[in-house]
Design a protein around this motif. Sequence first.
Motif, PDB file in Angstrom:
ATOM      1  N   MET A   1     -11.053  -8.990 -15.006  1.00  0.00           N
ATOM      2  CA  MET A   1     -10.236 -10.127 -15.380  1.00  0.00           C
ATOM      3  C   MET A   1      -9.031 -10.252 -14.449  1.00  0.00           C
ATOM      4  N   ILE A   2      -8.457  -9.108 -14.054  1.00  0.00           N
ATOM      5  CA  ILE A   2      -7.289  -9.145 -13.161  1.00  0.00           C
ATOM      6  C   ILE A   2      -7.717  -9.672 -11.788  1.00  0.00           C
ATOM      7  N   LYS A   3      -8.931  -9.329 -11.349  1.00  0.00           N
ATOM      8  CA  LYS A   3      -9.423  -9.846 -10.065  1.00  0.00           C
ATOM      9  C   LYS A   3      -9.557 -11.364 -10.124  1.00  0.00           C
ATOM     10  N   LEU A   4     -10.034 -11.904 -11.247  1.00  0.00           N
ATOM     11  CA  LEU A   4     -10.215 -13.348 -11.393  1.00  0.00           C
ATOM     12  C   LEU A   4      -8.858 -14.057 -11.358  1.00  0.00           C
ATOM     13  N   VAL A   5      -7.848 -13.526 -12.074  1.00  0.00           N
ATOM     14  CA  VAL A   5      -6.508 -14.116 -12.072  1.00  0.00           C
ATOM     15  C   VAL A   5      -5.892 -13.995 -10.678  1.00  0.00           C
ATOM     16  N   GLY A   6      -6.052 -12.838 -10.029  1.00  0.00           N
ATOM     17  CA  GLY A   6      -5.527 -12.635  -8.670  1.00  0.00           C
ATOM     18  C   GLY A   6      -6.161 -13.600  -7.679  1.00  0.00           C
ATOM     19  N   THR A   7      -7.466 -13.802  -7.802  1.00  0.00           N
ATOM     20  CA  THR A   7      -8.161 -14.752  -6.928  1.00  0.00           C
ATOM     21  C   THR A   7      -7.654 -16.167  -7.171  1.00  0.00           C
ATOM     22  N   GLY A   8      -7.437 -16.527  -8.432  1.00  0.00           N
ATOM     23  CA  GLY A   8      -6.918 -17.862  -8.767  1.00  0.00           C
ATOM     24  C   GLY A   8      -5.532 -18.086  -8.187  1.00  0.00           C
ATOM     25  N   VAL A   9      -4.649 -17.079  -8.313  1.00  0.00           N
ATOM     26  CA  VAL A   9      -3.289 -17.181  -7.762  1.00  0.00           C
ATOM     27  C   VAL A   9      -3.355 -17.283  -6.235  1.00  0.00           C
ATOM     28  N   TRP A  10      -4.215 -16.476  -5.630  1.00  0.00           N
ATOM     29  CA  TRP A  10      -4.386 -16.515  -4.164  1.00  0.00           C
ATOM     30  C   TRP A  10      -4.838 -17.911  -3.706  1.00  0.00           C
ATOM     31  N   ILE A  11      -5.821 -18.493  -4.362  1.00  0.00           N
ATOM     32  CA  ILE A  11      -6.310 -19.844  -4.023  1.00  0.00           C
ATOM     33  C   ILE A  11      -5.195 -20.865  -4.232  1.00  0.00           C
ATOM     34  N   LEU A  12      -4.425 -20.721  -5.314  1.00  0.00           N
ATOM     35  CA  LEU A  12      -3.308 -21.631  -5.577  1.00  0.00           C
ATOM     36  C   LEU A  12      -2.258 -21.552  -4.478  1.00  0.00           C
ATOM     37  N   LEU A  13      -1.905 -20.337  -4.052  1.00  0.00           N
ATOM     38  CA  LEU A  13      -0.916 -20.173  -2.984  1.00  0.00           C
ATOM     39  C   LEU A  13      -1.416 -20.756  -1.658  1.00  0.00           C
ATOM     40  N   ILE A  14      -2.662 -20.502  -1.319  1.00  0.00           N
ATOM     41  CA  ILE A  14      -3.245 -21.048  -0.086  1.00  0.00           C
ATOM     42  C   ILE A  14      -3.253 -22.577  -0.122  1.00  0.00           C
ATOM     43  N   THR A  15      -3.630 -23.143  -1.266  1.00  0.00           N
ATOM     44  CA  THR A  15      -3.671 -24.600  -1.410  1.00  0.00           C
ATOM     45  C   THR A  15      -2.272 -25.196  -1.272  1.00  0.00           C
ATOM     46  N   LEU A  16      -1.284 -24.614  -1.942  1.00  0.00           N
ATOM     47  CA  LEU A  16       0.090 -25.116  -1.840  1.00  0.00           C
ATOM     48  C   LEU A  16       0.630 -24.997  -0.418  1.00  0.00           C
ATOM     49  N   ALA A  17       0.359 -23.890   0.245  1.00  0.00           N
ATOM     50  CA  ALA A  17       0.820 -23.708   1.625  1.00  0.00           C
ATOM     51  C   ALA A  17       0.167 -24.717   2.556  1.00  0.00           C
ATOM     52  N   SER A  18      -1.126 -24.957   2.390  1.00  0.00           N
ATOM     53  CA  SER A  18      -1.807 -25.916   3.274  1.00  0.00           C
ATOM     54  C   SER A  18      -1.322 -27.342   3.027  1.00  0.00           C
ATOM     55  N   VAL A  19      -1.053 -27.702   1.779  1.00  0.00           N
ATOM     56  CA  VAL A  19      -0.513 -29.038   1.476  1.00  0.00           C
ATOM     57  C   VAL A  19       0.887 -29.175   2.079  1.00  0.00           C
ATOM     58  N   TYR A  20       1.712 -28.138   1.931  1.00  0.00           N
ATOM     59  CA  TYR A  20       3.064 -28.178   2.476  1.00  0.00           C
ATOM     60  C   TYR A  20       3.041 -28.358   3.997  1.00  0.00           C
ATOM     61  N   PHE A  21       2.235 -27.549   4.694  1.00  0.00           N
ATOM     62  CA  PHE A  21       2.183 -27.641   6.152  1.00  0.00           C
ATOM     63  C   PHE A  21       1.541 -28.936   6.634  1.00  0.00           C
ATOM     64  N   SER A  22       0.563 -29.452   5.908  1.00  0.00           N
ATOM     65  CA  SER A  22      -0.053 -30.719   6.332  1.00  0.00           C
ATOM     66  C   SER A  22       0.931 -31.867   6.165  1.00  0.00           C
ATOM     67  N   LEU A  23       1.728 -31.850   5.088  1.00  0.00           N
ATOM     68  CA  LEU A  23       2.747 -32.889   4.921  1.00  0.00           C
ATOM     69  C   LEU A  23       3.861 -32.749   5.964  1.00  0.00           C
ATOM     70  N   LYS A  24       4.209 -31.522   6.280  1.00  0.00           N
ATOM     71  CA  LYS A  24       5.244 -31.268   7.279  1.00  0.00           C
ATOM     72  C   LYS A  24       4.796 -31.768   8.657  1.00  0.00           C
ATOM     73  N   MET A  25       3.538 -31.513   9.002  1.00  0.00           N
ATOM     74  CA  MET A  25       3.008 -31.921  10.303  1.00  0.00           C
ATOM     75  C   MET A  25       2.698 -33.418  10.359  1.00  0.00           C
ATOM     76  N   ALA A  26       2.407 -34.039   9.229  1.00  0.00           N
ATOM     77  CA  ALA A  26       2.024 -35.452   9.206  1.00  0.00           C
ATOM     78  C   ALA A  26       3.221 -36.387   9.138  1.00  0.00           C
ATOM     79  N   SER A  27       4.412 -35.865   9.039  1.00  0.00           N
ATOM     80  CA  SER A  27       5.581 -36.729   8.975  1.00  0.00           C
ATOM     81  C   SER A  27       5.721 -37.497  10.284  1.00  0.00           C
ATOM     82  N   ALA A  28       6.421 -38.606  10.231  1.00  0.00           N
ATOM     83  CA  ALA A  28       6.567 -39.474  11.401  1.00  0.00           C
ATOM     84  C   ALA A  28       7.199 -38.703  12.556  1.00  0.00           C
TER      85      ALA A  28
END
Length: 176
Positions: A1-28
């Motif tokens: 169960m801890i592996k499943l929660v850890g994997t979920g948090v890891w995916i959430l962090l990766i997703t948030l980081a990629s959204v942040y960097f894509s918005l940062k790079m896509a700015s005018a």
Amino acid sequence: MIKLVGTGVWILLITLASVYFSLKMASAPKVDTAAAEREAAMEFVSGYTTTVPVIGEGGVNGYLLTKLAYKANKELAAKQVVPLPELITDELYTLLVGKKMIDIADVGSFDLEAFRGVVKEGLNRRFGANVIDEVYVEQIDYLTTASVEDPAPKRGVTLLKGEVPAQKTEGKSGGH
């Protein structure tokens, strides 16, 4: 169960980081307003085909045919009494007649940047201000006097054929 929660948090962090960097790079992109203003202050001036005699030992050895174009400061160009293309043609004769800018025997030694620099410097000196920002070479040809007198055996040499940026259609100066 801890592996499943850890994997979920890891995916959430990766997703948030990629959204942040894509918005940062896509700015005018940052616009260099000073460069944009300088470019807006310029106009394209198409020059005439100019035939300059190449004078050597004993007379005229041939003719240098040049077709140049220019990027000029609109405001400073408008202050000139004589229209820019005519004044440029006159100054080209002054600059090029009698000067050994091009060695016909060794065409490969032609320094295009030095030629542009001499033309730009001479024109701006004649105007008394930095009217000309860039010099574009459309074509430079050399015709020997023999090819002019009897064009069949010798046709002349195209020394350089360049490209000139596309012109805007409104409010342009010069040309035939």
